[in-house]
Write a protein that holds these residues in place. Sequence first.
Motif, PDB file in Angstrom:
ATOM      1  N   UNK A 178      -2.890  12.219  12.511  1.00 53.95           N
ATOM      2  CA  UNK A 178      -3.063  10.839  12.123  1.00 53.95           C
ATOM      3  C   UNK A 178      -4.336  10.288  12.743  1.00 53.95           C
ATOM      4  N   UNK A 179      -4.914   9.332  12.078  1.00 56.79           N
ATOM      5  CA  UNK A 179      -6.108   8.690  12.605  1.00 56.79           C
ATOM      6  C   UNK A 179      -5.718   7.684  13.683  1.00 56.79           C
ATOM      7  N   UNK A 180      -6.701   6.997  14.219  1.00 57.28           N
ATOM      8  CA  UNK A 180      -6.407   6.019  15.254  1.00 57.28           C
ATOM      9  C   UNK A 180      -5.625   4.834  14.708  1.00 57.28           C
ATOM     10  N   UNK A 181      -5.841   4.466  13.465  1.00 58.09           N
ATOM     11  CA  UNK A 181      -5.078   3.386  12.840  1.00 58.09           C
ATOM     12  C   UNK A 181      -3.709   3.917  12.413  1.00 58.09           C
ATOM     13  N   UNK A 182      -2.716   3.074  12.550  1.00 55.98           N
ATOM     14  CA  UNK A 182      -1.368   3.483  12.187  1.00 55.98           C
ATOM     15  C   UNK A 182      -1.279   3.617  10.667  1.00 55.98           C
ATOM     16  N   UNK A 183      -0.727   4.721  10.208  1.00 55.35           N
ATOM     17  CA  UNK A 183      -0.655   4.991   8.769  1.00 55.35           C
ATOM     18  C   UNK A 183       0.694   4.548   8.223  1.00 55.35           C
ATOM     19  N   UNK A 184       0.673   3.439   7.527  1.00 48.50           N
ATOM     20  CA  UNK A 184       1.889   2.841   6.999  1.00 48.50           C
ATOM     21  C   UNK A 184       2.539   3.718   5.935  1.00 48.50           C
ATOM     22  N   UNK A 185       1.744   4.452   5.162  1.00 42.82           N
ATOM     23  CA  UNK A 185       2.327   5.298   4.123  1.00 42.82           C
ATOM     24  C   UNK A 185       3.176   6.414   4.714  1.00 42.82           C
ATOM     25  N   UNK A 186       2.776   6.969   5.836  1.00 43.54           N
ATOM     26  CA  UNK A 186       3.598   7.987   6.494  1.00 43.54           C
ATOM     27  C   UNK A 186       4.848   7.378   7.116  1.00 43.54           C
ATOM     28  N   UNK A 187       4.701   6.170   7.640  1.00 43.40           N
ATOM     29  CA  UNK A 187       5.819   5.473   8.258  1.00 43.40           C
ATOM     30  C   UNK A 187       6.931   5.200   7.241  1.00 43.40           C
ATOM     31  N   UNK A 228       3.874  -0.223  -0.375  1.00 44.40           N
ATOM     32  CA  UNK A 228       2.839   0.207   0.566  1.00 44.40           C
ATOM     33  C   UNK A 228       1.743  -0.839   0.720  1.00 44.40           C
ATOM     34  N   UNK A 229       1.325  -1.416  -0.392  1.00 39.18           N
ATOM     35  CA  UNK A 229       0.294  -2.451  -0.344  1.00 39.18           C
ATOM     36  C   UNK A 229       0.786  -3.658   0.459  1.00 39.18           C
ATOM     37  N   UNK A 230       2.027  -4.051   0.215  1.00 38.34           N
ATOM     38  CA  UNK A 230       2.568  -5.199   0.926  1.00 38.34           C
ATOM     39  C   UNK A 230       2.821  -4.881   2.401  1.00 38.34           C
ATOM     40  N   UNK A 231       3.270  -3.676   2.701  1.00 32.47           N
ATOM     41  CA  UNK A 231       3.484  -3.289   4.099  1.00 32.47           C
ATOM     42  C   UNK A 231       2.171  -3.302   4.866  1.00 32.47           C
ATOM     43  N   UNK A 232       1.091  -2.871   4.233  1.00 32.14           N
ATOM     44  CA  UNK A 232      -0.219  -2.913   4.885  1.00 32.14           C
ATOM     45  C   UNK A 232      -0.675  -4.351   5.099  1.00 32.14           C
ATOM     46  N   UNK A 233      -0.349  -5.238   4.159  1.00 32.98           N
ATOM     47  CA  UNK A 233      -0.688  -6.653   4.330  1.00 32.98           C
ATOM     48  C   UNK A 233       0.106  -7.259   5.483  1.00 32.98           C
ATOM     49  N   UNK A 267       1.265  -5.565   8.037  1.00 34.98           N
ATOM     50  CA  UNK A 267       0.698  -4.938   9.233  1.00 34.98           C
ATOM     51  C   UNK A 267      -0.591  -5.647   9.658  1.00 34.98           C
ATOM     52  N   UNK A 268      -1.441  -5.946   8.717  1.00 35.17           N
ATOM     53  CA  UNK A 268      -2.705  -6.619   9.014  1.00 35.17           C
ATOM     54  C   UNK A 268      -2.479  -8.015   9.578  1.00 35.17           C
ATOM     55  N   UNK A 326      -0.820 -11.062  16.579  1.00 30.45           N
ATOM     56  CA  UNK A 326      -0.261 -10.618  17.856  1.00 30.45           C
ATOM     57  C   UNK A 326      -0.885  -9.331  18.406  1.00 30.45           C
ATOM     58  N   UNK A 327      -1.874  -8.777  17.750  1.00 29.51           N
ATOM     59  CA  UNK A 327      -2.515  -7.536  18.170  1.00 29.51           C
ATOM     60  C   UNK A 327      -1.505  -6.387  18.288  1.00 29.51           C
ATOM     61  N   UNK A 328      -0.582  -6.330  17.352  1.00 28.61           N
ATOM     62  CA  UNK A 328       0.397  -5.237  17.288  1.00 28.61           C
ATOM     63  C   UNK A 328       0.307  -4.602  15.906  1.00 28.61           C
ATOM     64  N   UNK A 329      -0.413  -3.498  15.823  1.00 29.68           N
ATOM     65  CA  UNK A 329      -0.590  -2.867  14.514  1.00 29.68           C
ATOM     66  C   UNK A 329       0.430  -1.770  14.248  1.00 29.68           C
TER      67      UNK A 329
END
Length: 98
Positions: A1-10, A26-31, A33-34, A40-43
């Motif tokens: 995984x990259x440094x950014x959390x991958x919502x699609x794998x989650x 997935x699109x909404x989950x990423x929104x 997350x953003x 709150x700086x919790x990605x």
Amino acid sequence: MSTAFEMDLFLAGVLTGSRTTRRRHLRQAKAIQTAIAERWQRDNPWTWKRKHLAWFLNHHLNRRTESTRYYYLLTTNLITLRLGKSWDFKRGRVQCWQ
């Protein structure tokens, strides 16, 4: 995984339905997350609390249509299912401190 959390794998284990529905979640989950990461700086969803998702549903989406909030509610329920939590978000206003 990259440094950014991958919502699609989650969400891979709980996503069902048509391809279009899975893409929407997935699109909404990423929104979600953003928005939570900016506020709150919790990605990482594993660090989220109920209040973070309640804030998103109550305050971040407060000027959206009822149908948009409903679809985000469905995505929030998938995230909750994946986290293994018993948080219950219903239509309408969500109480943060229940």
